[in-house]
Write a protein that holds these residues in place. Structure first.
Motif, PDB file in Angstrom:
ATOM      1  N   ARG A  10      10.842   6.548  12.204  1.00 10.82           N
ATOM      2  CA  ARG A  10      10.224   6.065  11.967  1.00 10.82           C
ATOM      3  C   ARG A  10       9.293   5.745  10.325  1.00 10.82           C
ATOM      4  O   ARG A  10       9.387   4.600  10.356  1.00 10.82           O
ATOM      5  CB  ARG A  10       8.550   7.110  12.057  1.00 10.82           C
ATOM      6  CG  ARG A  10       7.791   7.278  11.798  1.00 10.82           C
ATOM      7  CD  ARG A  10       6.632   8.124  12.180  1.00 10.82           C
ATOM      8  NE  ARG A  10       5.675   7.952  11.799  1.00 10.82           N
ATOM      9  CZ  ARG A  10       4.132   8.916  12.376  1.00 10.82           C
ATOM     10  NH1 ARG A  10       4.577   9.788  13.376  1.00 10.82           N
ATOM     11  NH2 ARG A  10       3.072   8.414  11.868  1.00 10.82           N
ATOM     12  N   GLN A  11      10.218   6.284   9.116  1.00 12.60           N
ATOM     13  CA  GLN A  11      10.476   5.788   8.592  1.00 12.60           C
ATOM     14  C   GLN A  11      11.007   4.110   8.114  1.00 12.60           C
ATOM     15  O   GLN A  11      10.007   3.567   7.298  1.00 12.60           O
ATOM     16  CB  GLN A  11      10.545   6.322   6.887  1.00 12.60           C
ATOM     17  CG  GLN A  11      10.063   7.730   6.256  1.00 12.60           C
ATOM     18  CD  GLN A  11      10.688   8.121   5.632  1.00 12.60           C
ATOM     19  OE1 GLN A  11      11.491   8.300   5.182  1.00 12.60           O
ATOM     20  NE2 GLN A  11      10.027   9.834   5.766  1.00 12.60           N
ATOM     21  N   ARG A  12      11.890   3.785   8.245  1.00 11.49           N
ATOM     22  CA  ARG A  12      13.050   2.946   8.481  1.00 11.49           C
ATOM     23  C   ARG A  12      12.206   1.445   8.825  1.00 11.49           C
ATOM     24  O   ARG A  12      11.975   0.355   8.130  1.00 11.49           O
ATOM     25  CB  ARG A  12      13.992   2.950   8.703  1.00 11.49           C
ATOM     26  CG  ARG A  12      14.978   2.262   9.449  1.00 11.49           C
ATOM     27  CD  ARG A  12      16.241   2.038   9.466  1.00 11.49           C
ATOM     28  NE  ARG A  12      16.653   3.108  10.988  1.00 11.49           N
ATOM     29  CZ  ARG A  12      16.803   3.976  10.896  1.00 11.49           C
ATOM     30  NH1 ARG A  12      17.723   4.790  10.074  1.00 11.49           N
ATOM     31  NH2 ARG A  12      16.658   4.515  12.253  1.00 11.49           N
ATOM     32  N   GLU A  13      11.188   2.064  10.375  1.00 11.04           N
ATOM     33  CA  GLU A  13      10.424   1.060  10.965  1.00 11.04           C
ATOM     34  C   GLU A  13       9.227   0.149  10.288  1.00 11.04           C
ATOM     35  O   GLU A  13       9.343  -0.167  10.414  1.00 11.04           O
ATOM     36  CB  GLU A  13      10.213   1.279  12.086  1.00 11.04           C
ATOM     37  CG  GLU A  13       9.371   1.247  12.978  1.00 11.04           C
ATOM     38  CD  GLU A  13       8.548   1.505  14.500  1.00 11.04           C
ATOM     39  OE1 GLU A  13       8.033   0.356  15.360  1.00 11.04           O
ATOM     40  OE2 GLU A  13       9.257   2.835  15.016  1.00 11.04           O
ATOM     41  N   ALA A  14       8.489   1.426   9.667  1.00 10.90           N
ATOM     42  CA  ALA A  14       7.714   0.872   8.695  1.00 10.90           C
ATOM     43  C   ALA A  14       7.895  -0.082   7.411  1.00 10.90           C
ATOM     44  O   ALA A  14       7.551  -0.541   7.355  1.00 10.90           O
ATOM     45  CB  ALA A  14       6.937   2.652   8.167  1.00 10.90           C
ATOM     46  N   LEU A  15       8.840   0.341   6.476  1.00  7.54           N
ATOM     47  CA  LEU A  15       9.543  -0.105   5.608  1.00  7.54           C
ATOM     48  C   LEU A  15      10.097  -1.561   6.180  1.00  7.54           C
ATOM     49  O   LEU A  15       9.967  -2.842   5.770  1.00  7.54           O
ATOM     50  CB  LEU A  15      10.943   0.198   5.014  1.00  7.54           C
ATOM     51  CG  LEU A  15       9.921   1.928   3.807  1.00  7.54           C
ATOM     52  CD1 LEU A  15      11.747   2.035   3.208  1.00  7.54           C
ATOM     53  CD2 LEU A  15       9.317   1.197   2.863  1.00  7.54           C
TER      54      LEU A  15
END
Length: 60
Positions: A10-15
């Motif tokens: 989820r963090q990777r996707e947001a970035l």
């Protein structure tokens, strides 16, 4: 890229949506199906984790 790959999905996707695809926070909300506050907190946690991985400070 390795540091980015070690982040939770989820963090990777947001970035990636924000900085690679250059989407606005509102567009990231729509794509991910989450609220604006959640986008901001997810980005903050992701940038902090990335900074730890890289051994320094990462700025948006």
């Amino acid at each position: 890229m390795r540091a980015l790959a070690r982040l939770p999905g989820r963090q990777r996707e947001a970035l990636v949506l924000r900085f690679y695809l250059e989407l606005s926070d509102d567009e990231v909300c729509q794509v991910m199906g989450i609220r604006p506050g959640t986008v901001r907190s997810t980005m903050a946690r992701a940038l902090a984790a990335l900074a730890r991985e890289l051994g320094g400070e990462v700025r948006a």
